[in-house]
Design a protein around this motif. Structure first.
Motif, PDB file in Angstrom:
ATOM      1  N   PRO A 144       0.791  -1.229   0.000  1.00 45.88           N
ATOM      2  CA  PRO A 144       0.000   0.000   0.000  1.00 45.88           C
ATOM      3  C   PRO A 144       0.822   1.279   0.000  1.00 45.88           C
ATOM      4  CG  PRO A 144       0.047  -0.927   2.196  1.00 45.88           C
ATOM      5  CD  PRO A 144       0.753  -1.909   1.308  1.00 45.88           C
ATOM      6  N   PHE A 145       2.118   1.184   0.197  1.00 48.90           N
ATOM      7  CA  PHE A 145       2.965   2.371   0.250  1.00 48.90           C
ATOM      8  C   PHE A 145       3.906   2.458  -0.941  1.00 48.90           C
ATOM      9  CE2 PHE A 145       2.116   1.123   4.698  1.00 48.90           C
ATOM     10  CZ  PHE A 145       1.365   2.216   5.070  1.00 48.90           C
ATOM     11  N   ARG A 146       4.404   1.312  -1.404  1.00 59.87           N
ATOM     12  CA  ARG A 146       5.435   1.333  -2.429  1.00 59.87           C
ATOM     13  C   ARG A 146       4.982   0.695  -3.727  1.00 59.87           C
ATOM     14  NH1 ARG A 146       9.751  -0.606   2.153  1.00 59.87           N
ATOM     15  NH2 ARG A 146       9.701   1.336   3.313  1.00 59.87           N
ATOM     16  N   GLY A 147       3.696   0.370  -3.819  1.00 55.45           N
ATOM     17  CA  GLY A 147       3.186  -0.217  -5.044  1.00 55.45           C
ATOM     18  C   GLY A 147       2.022   0.551  -5.633  1.00 55.45           C
ATOM     19  N   VAL A 148       1.868   1.797  -5.234  1.00 52.62           N
ATOM     20  CA  VAL A 148       0.750   2.615  -5.691  1.00 52.62           C
ATOM     21  C   VAL A 148       1.275   3.699  -6.631  1.00 52.62           C
ATOM     22  CG1 VAL A 148      -0.602   2.185  -3.610  1.00 52.62           C
ATOM     23  CG2 VAL A 148       0.962   4.134  -3.678  1.00 52.62           C
ATOM     24  N   PRO A 149       0.400   4.334  -7.401  1.00 50.55           N
ATOM     25  CA  PRO A 149       0.863   5.444  -8.255  1.00 50.55           C
ATOM     26  C   PRO A 149       1.567   6.517  -7.435  1.00 50.55           C
ATOM     27  CG  PRO A 149      -1.371   4.806  -8.840  1.00 50.55           C
ATOM     28  CD  PRO A 149      -1.041   4.050  -7.580  1.00 50.55           C
ATOM     29  N   LEU A 150       2.580   7.145  -8.020  1.00 53.35           N
ATOM     30  CA  LEU A 150       3.349   8.140  -7.287  1.00 53.35           C
ATOM     31  C   LEU A 150       2.492   9.305  -6.815  1.00 53.35           C
ATOM     32  CD1 LEU A 150       6.697   8.323  -9.296  1.00 53.35           C
ATOM     33  CD2 LEU A 150       6.158   6.985  -7.260  1.00 53.35           C
ATOM     34  N   THR A 151       1.452   9.615  -7.566  1.00 52.82           N
ATOM     35  CA  THR A 151       0.589  10.724  -7.151  1.00 52.82           C
ATOM     36  C   THR A 151      -0.076  10.438  -5.803  1.00 52.82           C
ATOM     37  OG1 THR A 151      -1.163   9.746  -8.522  1.00 52.82           O
ATOM     38  CG2 THR A 151       0.124  11.545  -9.486  1.00 52.82           C
ATOM     39  N   ARG A 153       1.344   9.211  -3.303  1.00 52.71           N
ATOM     40  CA  ARG A 153       2.322   9.436  -2.251  1.00 52.71           C
ATOM     41  C   ARG A 153       2.863  10.864  -2.266  1.00 52.71           C
ATOM     42  NH1 ARG A 153       2.048   6.659   1.741  1.00 52.71           N
ATOM     43  NH2 ARG A 153       4.272   6.774   2.182  1.00 52.71           N
ATOM     44  N   ASP A 154       2.325  11.699  -3.146  1.00 45.83           N
ATOM     45  CA  ASP A 154       2.883  13.036  -3.338  1.00 45.83           C
ATOM     46  C   ASP A 154       2.771  13.892  -2.080  1.00 45.83           C
ATOM     47  OD1 ASP A 154       4.024  15.051  -5.231  1.00 45.83           O
ATOM     48  OD2 ASP A 154       2.157  16.095  -4.722  1.00 45.83           O
ATOM     49  N   ARG A 181       7.419  11.635 -10.957  1.00 45.16           N
ATOM     50  CA  ARG A 181       5.964  11.772 -10.920  1.00 45.16           C
ATOM     51  C   ARG A 181       5.396  12.117 -12.289  1.00 45.16           C
ATOM     52  NH1 ARG A 181       4.945  16.333  -7.303  1.00 45.16           N
ATOM     53  NH2 ARG A 181       5.022  17.459  -9.265  1.00 45.16           N
ATOM     54  N   ALA A 182       6.205  12.759 -13.131  1.00 49.05           N
ATOM     55  CA  ALA A 182       5.737  13.156 -14.458  1.00 49.05           C
ATOM     56  C   ALA A 182       5.706  11.996 -15.438  1.00 49.05           C
ATOM     57  CB  ALA A 182       6.642  14.260 -15.006  1.00 49.05           C
ATOM     58  N   ALA A 183       6.290  10.858 -15.059  1.00 48.99           N
ATOM     59  CA  ALA A 183       6.278   9.696 -15.949  1.00 48.99           C
ATOM     60  C   ALA A 183       4.851   9.205 -16.148  1.00 48.99           C
ATOM     61  CB  ALA A 183       7.143   8.589 -15.370  1.00 48.99           C
ATOM     62  N   LYS A 184       4.606   8.614 -17.283  1.00 50.65           N
ATOM     63  CA  LYS A 184       3.274   8.105 -17.587  1.00 50.65           C
ATOM     64  C   LYS A 184       2.876   7.042 -16.575  1.00 50.65           C
ATOM     65  CE  LYS A 184       0.608   5.774 -21.194  1.00 50.65           C
ATOM     66  NZ  LYS A 184       0.660   5.146 -22.545  1.00 50.65           N
ATOM     67  N   ALA A 185       1.659   7.137 -16.080  1.00 45.78           N
ATOM     68  CA  ALA A 185       1.166   6.168 -15.103  1.00 45.78           C
ATOM     69  C   ALA A 185       1.066   4.785 -15.735  1.00 45.78           C
ATOM     70  CB  ALA A 185      -0.199   6.608 -14.567  1.00 45.78           C
ATOM     71  N   TRP A 186       1.380   3.760 -14.948  1.00 43.71           N
ATOM     72  CA  TRP A 186       1.291   2.377 -15.412  1.00 43.71           C
ATOM     73  C   TRP A 186      -0.180   2.010 -15.629  1.00 43.71           C
ATOM     74  CZ3 TRP A 186       3.966  -1.275 -17.557  1.00 43.71           C
ATOM     75  CH2 TRP A 186       3.542  -2.603 -17.487  1.00 43.71           C
ATOM     76  N   ASP A 187      -0.502   1.521 -16.834  1.00 44.93           N
ATOM     77  CA  ASP A 187      -1.893   1.162 -17.115  1.00 44.93           C
ATOM     78  C   ASP A 187      -2.036  -0.318 -17.455  1.00 44.93           C
ATOM     79  OD1 ASP A 187      -0.658   1.113 -19.558  1.00 44.93           O
ATOM     80  OD2 ASP A 187      -1.979   2.566 -20.537  1.00 44.93           O
ATOM     81  N   GLY A 188      -0.993  -1.102 -17.128  1.00 42.26           N
ATOM     82  CA  GLY A 188      -1.048  -2.535 -17.370  1.00 42.26           C
ATOM     83  C   GLY A 188      -1.496  -3.282 -16.124  1.00 42.26           C
TER      84      GLY A 188
END
Length: 232
Positions: A144-151, A153-154, A181-188
């Motif tokens: 829940p802390f290190r496997g979520v989108p960076l946004t 955790r911003d 954070r600007a990298a494209k979000a993972w959608d897979g």
């Protein structure tokens, strides 16, 4: 750095020796020595090629079980050594929780090597991550802390970087964070991840190449893959 929580159960060499002799008598005469007393687990060297990992506190019990469940599969795919369990220890009157005997992974922690000395390990680390980052099976827990989108955790990260006494390099860290954070979000699909790819958990051989990866207790599935600052 937050203060390390106190141990609920303190473990001695004598306790470890009794556990090993009781459950693995074939290893009962191997020398035992404490090598790390970490945030969650204590690690003892067992002979030349093995180690014993035991939870220091109740909150870490699930992490030992987690390693026992998922490290064998990670080890089958990994191009470098990981501390795969070879024995799942049972609780006894000496020690109340599950524990493990694992393969000992030799090497020097990358945290103890300057950024310039880490270069030879870069390709090995990339190969390890490629082997690790496969679609997660059903039931693999989410980090829940290190496997979520960076946004997600911003806010907490920006708040922490506001402490300039703790983070005198805050401006540089904010720049790195903004780039990530600007990298494209993972959608897979949700992928397997390590969860704590700190340089202290990355081991280097004498020539600087990658020797192994340790401490997969927080591995799991997530939509953000491993991000770390490896160079200078």
């Amino acid at each position: 750095m937050a203060e390390m929580p106190p141990a609920t159960v303190e473990v001695s060499n004598a306790v470890v020796q009794r556990l090993v002799r009781d459950q693995r008598p074939d290893l009962g005469d191997c020398p035992i020595a404490l090598v790390a007393n970490g945030w969650d687990n204590a690690t003892f060297r067992l002979g030349n090629g093995l180690a014993v990992r035991l939870p220091r506190r109740a909150e870490a019990v699930s992490l030992i079980l987690h390693e026992q469940r998922y490290l064998p599969d990670i080890a089958r795919r990994s191009p470098v050594a990981v501390p795969v369990p070879v024995h799942a220890g049972r609780p006894t009157s000496d020690f109340p929780w599950p524990w493990s005997i694992v393969r000992w992974v030799p090497g020097a922690a990358a945290a103890d090597v300057g950024p310039a000395g880490r270069g030879p390990a870069a390709k090995g680390l990339a190969d390890f991550l490629l082997s690790l980052h496969v679609p997660a099976e059903t039931g693999v827990p989410v980090n829940p802390f290190r496997g979520v989108p960076l946004t997600d955790r911003d806010a907490v990260l920006v708040e922490r970087l506001g402490d300039h006494e703790r983070y005198p390099q805050a401006a540089a860290l904010k720049a790195v964070w903004a780039q990530a954070r600007a990298a494209k979000a993972w959608d897979g699909p949700a992928m397997m991840l390590h969860g704590d790819l700190h340089p202290g958990n990355i081991l280097l051989a004498d020539d600087g190449s990658l020797a192994g990866i340790i401490d997969s207790a927080t591995s799991g599935q997530g939509t953000r893959l491993s991000i770390l600052r490896w160079g200078g």
